[in-house]
Design an enzyme around this catalytic site. Structure first.
Site, PDB file in Angstrom:
ATOM      1  N   GLY A 358       0.837  -1.193   0.000  1.00 41.81           N
ATOM      2  CA  GLY A 358       0.000   0.000   0.000  1.00 41.81           C
ATOM      3  C   GLY A 358       0.866   1.235   0.000  1.00 41.81           C
ATOM      4  N   ALA A 359       1.909   1.198   0.829  1.00 38.12           N
ATOM      5  CA  ALA A 359       2.880   2.281   0.902  1.00 38.12           C
ATOM      6  C   ALA A 359       4.068   1.765   1.696  1.00 38.12           C
ATOM      7  CB  ALA A 359       2.277   3.518   1.563  1.00 38.12           C
ATOM      8  N   MET A 360       5.171   2.502   1.651  1.00 36.42           N
ATOM      9  CA  MET A 360       6.380   2.107   2.372  1.00 36.42           C
ATOM     10  C   MET A 360       7.039   3.336   2.952  1.00 36.42           C
ATOM     11  SD  MET A 360       8.395  -0.202   3.434  1.00 36.42           S
ATOM     12  CE  MET A 360       9.759   0.252   4.510  1.00 36.42           C
ATOM     13  N   GLU A 361       7.384   3.235   4.259  1.00 35.67           N
ATOM     14  CA  GLU A 361       7.783   4.396   5.046  1.00 35.67           C
ATOM     15  C   GLU A 361       9.246   4.782   4.902  1.00 35.67           C
ATOM     16  OE1 GLU A 361       8.020   0.758   7.922  1.00 35.67           O
ATOM     17  OE2 GLU A 361       6.719   1.438   6.305  1.00 35.67           O
ATOM     18  N   ASN A 362       9.888   4.522   3.753  1.00 33.63           N
ATOM     19  CA  ASN A 362      11.287   4.895   3.570  1.00 33.63           C
ATOM     20  C   ASN A 362      11.536   6.283   4.153  1.00 33.63           C
ATOM     21  OD1 ASN A 362      11.428   2.578   1.647  1.00 33.63           O
ATOM     22  ND2 ASN A 362      10.245   3.968   0.366  1.00 33.63           N
ATOM     23  N   HIS A 394      -0.274   6.847   8.527  1.00 30.51           N
ATOM     24  CA  HIS A 394       0.418   5.605   8.905  1.00 30.51           C
ATOM     25  C   HIS A 394       1.911   5.708   8.582  1.00 30.51           C
ATOM     26  CE1 HIS A 394       0.489   1.095   9.400  1.00 30.51           C
ATOM     27  NE2 HIS A 394       1.584   1.266   8.673  1.00 30.51           N
ATOM     28  N   GLU A 395       2.218   6.132   7.365  1.00 29.12           N
ATOM     29  CA  GLU A 395       3.624   6.173   6.952  1.00 29.12           C
ATOM     30  C   GLU A 395       4.397   7.272   7.672  1.00 29.12           C
ATOM     31  OE1 GLU A 395       4.463   3.616   5.425  1.00 29.12           O
ATOM     32  OE2 GLU A 395       2.411   3.037   4.940  1.00 29.12           O
ATOM     33  N   HIS A 398       5.530   6.318  11.098  1.00 28.62           N
ATOM     34  CA  HIS A 398       6.748   5.490  11.085  1.00 28.62           C
ATOM     35  C   HIS A 398       8.026   6.327  11.050  1.00 28.62           C
ATOM     36  CE1 HIS A 398       5.384   1.396  10.884  1.00 28.62           C
ATOM     37  NE2 HIS A 398       4.706   1.541   9.763  1.00 28.62           N
ATOM     38  N   GLU A 417       4.344  -1.988  13.234  1.00 26.54           N
ATOM     39  CA  GLU A 417       3.163  -1.814  12.390  1.00 26.54           C
ATOM     40  C   GLU A 417       1.885  -1.623  13.205  1.00 26.54           C
ATOM     41  OE1 GLU A 417       3.269  -1.056   9.482  1.00 26.54           O
ATOM     42  OE2 GLU A 417       5.180  -1.792   8.723  1.00 26.54           O
TER      43      GLU A 417
END
Length: 975
Positions: A358-362, A394-395, A398, A417
């Site tokens: 869905g997404a990634m918190e890089n 959410h991201e 993080h 998470e």
């Protein structure tokens, strides 16, 4: 990572991805209306497969060959965990992606890397992760080694690549010296594949022209696919990233460039962009992208640069504006919530055409599916808008909790998470304060995950680190237990501590462990510290004692109240009470439970139920017409059952004056009775009786709980004679709700204002159409016909498009299907494409559904990231379910190779295609499927397959025991 992500969270297209427990209450009513509300679970986190490497893009020029894949455990390179002998401190990485294919038709990238590390224990080998990389000879070896600060590097004897454990092993002639520093250089080439993992390529069409970009997805174990690295979360280091790229494209990474891009001396049409050094961070949070994307930007009051990136056409149409509007407030909220400034000087967020999660918190460069970041007011629904703000929250959560302070190992992923899945509702609520988003966590997380956690095949939130080793095992941890149960129990913890105290403990935790790694006990200790520094809140037990019972044993309790005596009892809740629980618990499946309650509408004192099977307190004793209701606002992660008399009084209250009971608890009454009936704790007719008041109900949450609960009945009975009376009953109950929205929208010409009203309008129309309300079918036909007359001017309000599209496809034939297919093929709006793609699965014609199934094998028709979702949509259709099952069995090997090892969504496919299974024949088919494919395997769907077997057995039993009673009840109450 978002689920939903991750979860997600979360985030959404299909009701079917929520149908993950046999007798759960969270399966959405149909493939249409949940698209507008729920998080897209199939877009939850993934990592790449661990199968043998693809064909090498170049011939290796190395002196040694790849090691055999059989594991001898005495050899350190045959262990999946890195030895603790070497600790990295910095990397210098240069990468050059080629965005046109080479003479072999492959897209590739070239790179060079220097890693500096310190020897902590004497060793004569360097073990570093490497996956699908081909190394260029440096002085006869794959790598070169030198000492730093006066230390001397021993000579290299040989190197080898170990495919199974994904290592590059450097054997030295002499040992490295303890506390000495070294640097290792390498040059390599890899494939810039379209596999959505590591350094990969994404393709899209802009104004009829094919475009290619290079991007990354490192979590959990794919940084090693981009350059050799110590690829574990605790192996933190700083990174200096340099990208060589075509001069007409833009390069992005975690940090801002050190300065303007400069021409590449060897080729003038290429530029070199060098980025600032990152903070100390984990490899899985690295990101770099080369594209022609455009951005919109602004600076926060604290001078953080915010940029939203996407395809130029999307940005030109303003689709990034909403994300830009909410990002600043959310960053500000979390800075104050954590009492810690945002750690970086910029926050880039980019929408990618191909992205499996869905997404990634890089850190500093968050990557998203387009549907999770872009919003078009003209075509996006309120559900699309909610998805954007919650996934962003959410991201960004993080960026502190996960990035600044990071888990020691993946067995504690739930803390990372689960925390983000909880506070995303707080951050999104701050950005959209009129939406009451915090309440929706009950439906989206608590009830969703209870359906899984009530199975004997569930698992605890936290597992021993020794049980999570391989990339496939790591991938399995990215499930709804980690995301949604993690969120649920942390919300419960925050509730009984109070949010202010919870925030103080979290802030202390972040201040103490900034740029370090932790285990979950570290958070408990800081919450206990915050508790000990005040006197207003007192707990009868330590935070550790309370919470360990919720995270170290699977499942949750059902609390049973006897209001004649005031007795409370607790028991491990299982949807199938005869199922065999083989996992032991040192707590004997007893919990310390926070109990909130009301008596006849008056709130009572808080009560702690100890980990005893039975206790007594007069708070829960009633006389006369009094009734008692436990678990206010469902802050506790448990179900509640009452004696029959108390249930009757609650139902009477709902039918006489439902406003006395809070909205969330009206939903709770429905949810809990259906789960209790599924477990044979109460009669199924008691659960059905809890829906009788709905003809007076206009609030979203009770209706959603009812429709989700009854969707299990639909799954079990839509192929039997029960379905006719069931349709009649639901048509009778939903007609007043349909009429209510018809009235307040002036015959569908206006739209409700609040989020939950809009969601309930979707429920009303979708349910009315599903169960045959004539006015709804007329509405659908009229709107769809108007659209077909002028396809360029869609008159259908975005919130209702999924319902209209699906019902029009179901009522129509090939002509209607082909029209929607053409709209799907031509739209550049991802949210619109998702609605159309899901609706195409609603056909009632077998040959059309089989044709659609075949399209999923062609990435020109269905993007790889959408294949699992599309198959799940078809499986949710009662006619398509058996077709999808046959298709999946026939194509299992290909599906497994493409999605099996690393995709969180792969388990959702197994769940979706088996969720109607309720006969002995279907059980035999499932068992045969398992036996036939043992050699291929099931990857990240392994646990889902075991759960499907358990759920099918439970379904068979439930239908056999309840079919006649359900049929009789619907007949009696549908008049």
């Amino acid at each position: 990572m978002a689920k939903g992500f991750y979860i997600s969270k979360a985030l959404g297209i299909l009701a079917i991805v929520l149908g993950i427990a046999a007798v759960s209450t969270i399966i959405a009513l149909s493939v249409v209306y949940a698209q507008e509300k729920n998080k897209n679970a199939e877009s939850s986190p993934v990592s790449s497969p661990v199968s043998s490497p693809v064909s090498s893009p170049v011939s290796p020029t190395n002196p040694s060959t790849t090691a055999a894949t059989t594991l001898a455990q005495s050899k350190p390179w045959n262990h999946y965990r890195l030895p603790k002998t070497l600790i990295p401190s910095s990397y210098n990485v240069t990468l050059r992606p080629y965005l046109t294919p080479n003479s072999n038709g492959l897209y590739t990238f070239k790179g060079s890397s220097t890693v500096r590390f310190t020897c902590k224990e004497s060793t004569s080998m360097i073990i570093i992760h490497s996956k699908k990389l081909n190394y260029t000879n440096i002085q006869g070896q794959r790598v070169a080694l030198r000492g730093v600060g006066g230390s001397q590097a021993p000579a290299i004897d040989r190197t080898e690549l170990v495919e199974v454990t994904e290592y590059l092993v450097v054997h030295l002639r002499e040992p490295l010296q303890v506390n000495s520093q070294y640097e290792m250089d390498s040059k390599f080439e890899g494939e810039l594949a379209d596999d959505l993992a590591g350094f990969y390529r994404s393709e899209y069409t802009e104004n009829g022209v094919k475009k290619v970009l290079a991007t990354t997805q490192m979590q959990a174990a794919d940084a090693r696919k981009s350059f050799p690295c110590f690829d574990e979360p605790a192996m933190k280091a700083t990174f200096n990233i340099t990208l060589i790229h075509p001069s007409n494209l833009v390069a992005l990474s975690n940090m801002l460039p050190r300065g303007p891009s400069v021409p590449f001396t060897e080729e003038p049409n290429w530029n070199v962009t060098e980025f600032e050094t990152t903070p100390i961070m984990s490899t899985y949070l690295l990101a770099y992208i080369v594209s022609e994307f455009k951005n919109v930007q602004e600076n926060t009051p604290s001078n953080v640069l915010i940029r939203i990136w996407a395809r130029p056409s999307a940005m030109d149409q303003g689709h990034g504006n909403y994300a830009l509007r909410v990002t600043g407030p959310i960053l500000d909220f979390f800075s104050r919530h954590y009492d810690t400034p945002y750690p970086l000087n910029k926050s880039d967020q980019i929408a990618l055409p191909d992205f499996n999660a869905g997404a990634m918190e890089n850190w500093g460069l968050v990557t998203y599916r387009e549907s999770a970041l872009l919003y078009d007011p003209q075509s996006s629904s309120i559900g699309n808008k909610e998805r954007v703000v919650t996934v962003i929250a959410h991201e960004l959560a993080h960026q502190w909790f996960g990035n600044l302070v990071t888990l020691e190992w993946w067995n504690d992923l739930w803390l990372n998470e689960g925390f983000a899945s909880y506070v995303e509702y707080l951050g999104a609520d701050y950005a959209e304060p009129t939406w009451n988003l915090k309440d929706l966590i009950v439906l989206n997380e608590v009830y969703r995950v209870m359906a899984v956690d009530a199975l004997a095949s569930s698992h605890p939130l936290s597992s021993p680190a020794s049980e999570v080793n391989t990339p496939a095992q790591i991938s399995e941890v990215f499930d709804s237990i980690s995301y949604s149960k993690g969120a649920s129990v942390l919300r419960m913890l925050s509730s009984f501590l109070t949010e202010d105290l919870f925030k103080k403990g979290v802030a202390s935790y972040l201040h103490t462990f900034a740029y370090q790694n932790t285990i979950y006990l570290d958070l408990w200790n800081h919450l206990q510290w915050a508790l000990g520094n005040q006197t207003a809140i007192n707990l009868p037990y330590t935070v550790n004692a309370i919470m360990d019972r919720w995270i170290l044993q699977m499942g949750f309790p059902v609390v049973t109240v006897d209001t004649t005596t005031g007795t409370l009892s607790q028991k491990h809740f299982l949807l199938d009470p005869q199922s065999n629980v083989t996992r032991p618990s040192k707590f004997n499946y007893l919990w310390i439970i926070p109990i909130s309650s009301v008596k006849s509408g008056t709130q009572q004192a808080h009560y702690w139920m100890p980990d005893n099977a039975k206790v007594q307190n007069d708070l829960f004793k009633t006389t006369g017409d009094e009734w008692v209701l436990l678990n206010l606002n469902v802050t506790g992660y448990y179900l509640v059952n009452y004696d029959q008399n108390n249930w009757k009084k609650i139902h009477t209250q709902l039918q006489t004056d439902l406003s006395v009971i809070p909205v969330i608890n009206r939903a709770q009454v429905i949810h809990d009775t259906f789960d209790l009936a599924s477990a044979q704790i109460v009669p199924v007719t008691l659960a059905l009786n809890s829906t009788l008041f709905l003809n007076q109900e206009t609030e979203y949450m009770p209706w959603e709980a009812a429709l989700s609960s009854l969707s299990y009945f639909k799954l079990m009975f839509d192929r039997s004679e029960v379905y006719g009376p069931m349709k009649n009953y639901l048509r009778k109950q939903v007609t007043p709700l349909f009429n209510h929205f018809e009235k307040i929208t002036q015959n569908w010409t206006d739209h409700p204002q609040t989020l939950t009203e809009q969601y309930n309008e979707i429920n009303a129309v979708s349910t009315a159409c599903t169960y045959g309300v004539p006015k709804c079918k007329d509405l659908v036909s009229t709107l769809f016909a108007e659209w077909r007359k002028n396809p360029q001017n869609n008159p259908i309000y975005p919130n209702l498009r999924s319902t209209v599209y699906c019902n029009a496809i179901a009522q129509g034939g090939e002509e209607e299907w082909n029209f929607v297919w053409e709209q799907f093929r031509n739209t550049s709006l991802v949210n619109e494409a998702d609605k159309l793609r899901s609706a195409l699965a609603c056909s009632t014609q077998v040959w059309i559904l089989n044709r659609y199934l075949s399209y999923t094998l062609n990435p020109e028709f269905i993007r790889k990231q959408d294949v699992i979702s599309t198959l799940s949509s078809i499986a949710s259709n009662v006619i398509g379910q058996s077709l999808a099952w046959d298709f999946i069995q026939s194509n299992w090997k290909k599906l497994f190779e493409d999605y099996g090892t690393g995709s969180f969504s792969f388990s959702n496919l197994i769940q979706a295609v088996t969720r109607r299974f309720s006969t002995e024949f279907e059980l035999q088919q499932l068992e045969q499927f398992k036996a036939n494919n043992m050699d291929t395997g099931f990857g990240s769907g392994t646990r889902a397959l075991e759960q499907a077997l358990e759920k099918t057995k439970a379904n068979i039993k439930w239908v056999k025991e309840n079919k006649e009673a359900v049929l009789q009840w619907f007949r009696e109450n549908s008049q």
